[in-house]
Scaffold this motif. Structure first.
Motif, PDB file in Angstrom:
ATOM      1  N   ALA A 128       9.899  13.537   5.238  1.00 38.22           N
ATOM      2  CA  ALA A 128      10.857  13.917   6.279  1.00 38.22           C
ATOM      3  C   ALA A 128      11.362  15.346   6.043  1.00 38.22           C
ATOM      4  CB  ALA A 128      12.024  12.928   6.309  1.00 38.22           C
ATOM      5  N   ILE A 129      11.657  15.663   4.795  1.00 37.49           N
ATOM      6  CA  ILE A 129      12.121  17.012   4.459  1.00 37.49           C
ATOM      7  C   ILE A 129      11.051  18.037   4.821  1.00 37.49           C
ATOM      8  CG2 ILE A 129      12.676  18.567   2.524  1.00 37.49           C
ATOM      9  CD1 ILE A 129      14.030  16.050   1.197  1.00 37.49           C
TER      10      ILE A 129
ATOM     11  N   GLN B  20      10.589  18.485   8.584  1.00 36.45           N
ATOM     12  CA  GLN B  20      11.689  19.201   9.212  1.00 36.45           C
ATOM     13  C   GLN B  20      11.673  20.688   8.874  1.00 36.45           C
ATOM     14  OE1 GLN B  20      16.019  18.898   8.144  1.00 36.45           O
ATOM     15  NE2 GLN B  20      16.054  17.863  10.135  1.00 36.45           N
TER      16      GLN B  20
ATOM     17  N   SER C  62      16.977  21.488   4.932  1.00 32.42           N
ATOM     18  CA  SER C  62      16.344  20.198   5.222  1.00 32.42           C
ATOM     19  C   SER C  62      16.553  19.199   4.092  1.00 32.42           C
ATOM     20  CB  SER C  62      14.851  20.399   5.500  1.00 32.42           C
ATOM     21  OG  SER C  62      14.685  21.193   6.656  1.00 32.42           O
ATOM     22  N   THR C  63      16.506  19.661   2.853  1.00 32.19           N
ATOM     23  CA  THR C  63      16.754  18.777   1.708  1.00 32.19           C
ATOM     24  C   THR C  63      18.189  18.280   1.731  1.00 32.19           C
ATOM     25  OG1 THR C  63      15.084  19.963   0.415  1.00 32.19           O
ATOM     26  CG2 THR C  63      16.688  18.630  -0.813  1.00 32.19           C
TER      27      THR C  63
ATOM     28  N   TYR D 111      18.573  15.730   4.724  1.00 32.79           N
ATOM     29  CA  TYR D 111      18.002  14.399   4.501  1.00 32.79           C
ATOM     30  C   TYR D 111      18.646  13.666   3.334  1.00 32.79           C
ATOM     31  CZ  TYR D 111      14.834  14.216   8.353  1.00 32.79           C
ATOM     32  OH  TYR D 111      14.331  14.134   9.624  1.00 32.79           O
TER      33      TYR D 111
ATOM     34  N   VAL E 299      21.363  12.031   5.217  1.00 35.56           N
ATOM     35  CA  VAL E 299      20.845  10.975   6.095  1.00 35.56           C
ATOM     36  C   VAL E 299      20.498   9.720   5.294  1.00 35.56           C
ATOM     37  CG1 VAL E 299      18.848  10.341   7.529  1.00 35.56           C
ATOM     38  CG2 VAL E 299      20.040  12.506   7.935  1.00 35.56           C
ATOM     39  N   TYR E 300      19.747   9.885   4.209  1.00 29.02           N
ATOM     40  CA  TYR E 300      19.311   8.729   3.432  1.00 29.02           C
ATOM     41  C   TYR E 300      20.454   8.079   2.656  1.00 29.02           C
ATOM     42  CZ  TYR E 300      14.394   9.165   4.613  1.00 29.02           C
ATOM     43  OH  TYR E 300      13.209   9.180   5.302  1.00 29.02           O
TER      44      TYR E 300
ATOM     45  N   PHE F 221      15.273   5.679   9.667  1.00 26.59           N
ATOM     46  CA  PHE F 221      14.431   6.460   8.773  1.00 26.59           C
ATOM     47  C   PHE F 221      13.759   5.607   7.702  1.00 26.59           C
ATOM     48  CE2 PHE F 221      17.853   8.894  10.554  1.00 26.59           C
ATOM     49  CZ  PHE F 221      17.209  10.033  11.024  1.00 26.59           C
TER      50      PHE F 221
ATOM     51  N   LYS G 236      11.438  10.161   2.163  1.00 26.47           N
ATOM     52  CA  LYS G 236      12.384  11.272   2.232  1.00 26.47           C
ATOM     53  C   LYS G 236      11.672  12.616   2.065  1.00 26.47           C
ATOM     54  CE  LYS G 236      16.566  12.879  -0.134  1.00 26.47           C
ATOM     55  NZ  LYS G 236      17.518  12.525  -1.208  1.00 26.47           N
TER      56      LYS G 236
ATOM     57  N   TRP H 238      23.142  12.169  13.743  1.00 36.08           N
ATOM     58  CA  TRP H 238      22.197  13.172  13.243  1.00 36.08           C
ATOM     59  C   TRP H 238      22.892  14.537  13.208  1.00 36.08           C
ATOM     60  CZ3 TRP H 238      19.859  17.747  14.330  1.00 36.08           C
ATOM     61  CH2 TRP H 238      18.641  18.033  13.715  1.00 36.08           C
TER      62      TRP H 238
END
Length: 172
Positions: free
Chosen positions: A67-68, A71, A40-41, A44, A47-48, A59, A64, A111
C-alpha cells in the motif's frame, strides 16, 4: 466525467481549479522522492493502526508495504515525477482500482483525516504545497465516492485524477 467532477467539488468543498493546482508546480522536483515515501509511510502507519475496525477492514487484504509503495509511486507520478506507478502497475485507473472497496463519504473523511495528520507531521512539505496536496486529495477522495456510484451503472469516465492525460478509468 463532468458529473463526477461536479459531485467531487460539491461533496469535497474544493473547486476543480483548486484541486488541480498541483499541476501548476512540479511538486516532485520541489519535494523529492523521500518526502513522498515518508508521507505514504506515515499515512499508512496511521491507517493500519486506526481505532475503527470498519476502516481498518477496508485495507485488510493489502500488505502495508504494498500500500505504501503504490501510494508514493502514484503521488510521485501524479505530482510531476517519473511514471513509477504506471511502469509497475499500468494506468492508475483510480475508480476501477477502488471498485472492490466501500468508498463512502465516511470512508473518504476517515482517509482524509489520516492524510491531513500525515501531511501536518511531514516537515519537509511547505505550507503552500500542503494546501495544494490536500485540496487534490480531498477532491480526489470525493471523486472516488462519486465513482463508487458507477459500480452498478458500468460506466467508464475518463480519469484526470489518475494522470495528466484524459484516459478511460476502466481499461486496465
Amino acid at each position: 466525467m463532468q458529473a463526477l467532477q461536479a459531485k467531487a467539488s460539491e461533496w469535497s468543498g474544493v473547486k476543480q481549479d483548486d484541486a488541480f493546482a498541483i499541476d501548476d508546480t512540479n511538486l516532485f522536483q520541489k519535494l523529492g522522492l523521500q518526502t513522498f515515501i515518508y508521507l505514504s509511510t506515515n499515512f499508512y502507519s496511521r491507517v493500519y493502526d486506526d481505532e475503527e475496525e470498519w476502516f481498518r477492514s477496508i485495507f485488510a487484504n493489502s500488505k502495508k508495504e504494498d500500500a505504501i509503495q503504490n501510494q508514493y509511486e502514484f503521488f510521485v507520478q501524479r505530482m510531476g515525477g517519473p511514471s513509477l506507478y504506471s511502469q509497475r502497475r499500468g494506468h492508475p485507473a483510480l475508480i476501477a482500482r477502488h471498485r472492490p472497496f466501500p468508498v463512502t463519504h465516511q470512508a473518504a473523511e476517515r482517509w482524509l483525516h489520516h492524510m491531513q495528520q500525515a501531511l501536518d507531521s511531514t516537515q519537509d512539505i511547505d505550507a503552500d504545497s500542503k494546501v495544494r496536496m490536500m485540496n487534490f486529495f480531498r477532491h480526489t477522495a470525493f471523486f472516488l465516492v462519486a465513482g463508487d456510484e458507477l459500480k452498478s451503472q458500468n460506466q467508464q469516465p475518463s480519469c484526470k485524477h489518475g494522470s495528466s492525460n484524459q484516459l478511460p478509468c476502466k481499461n486496465f
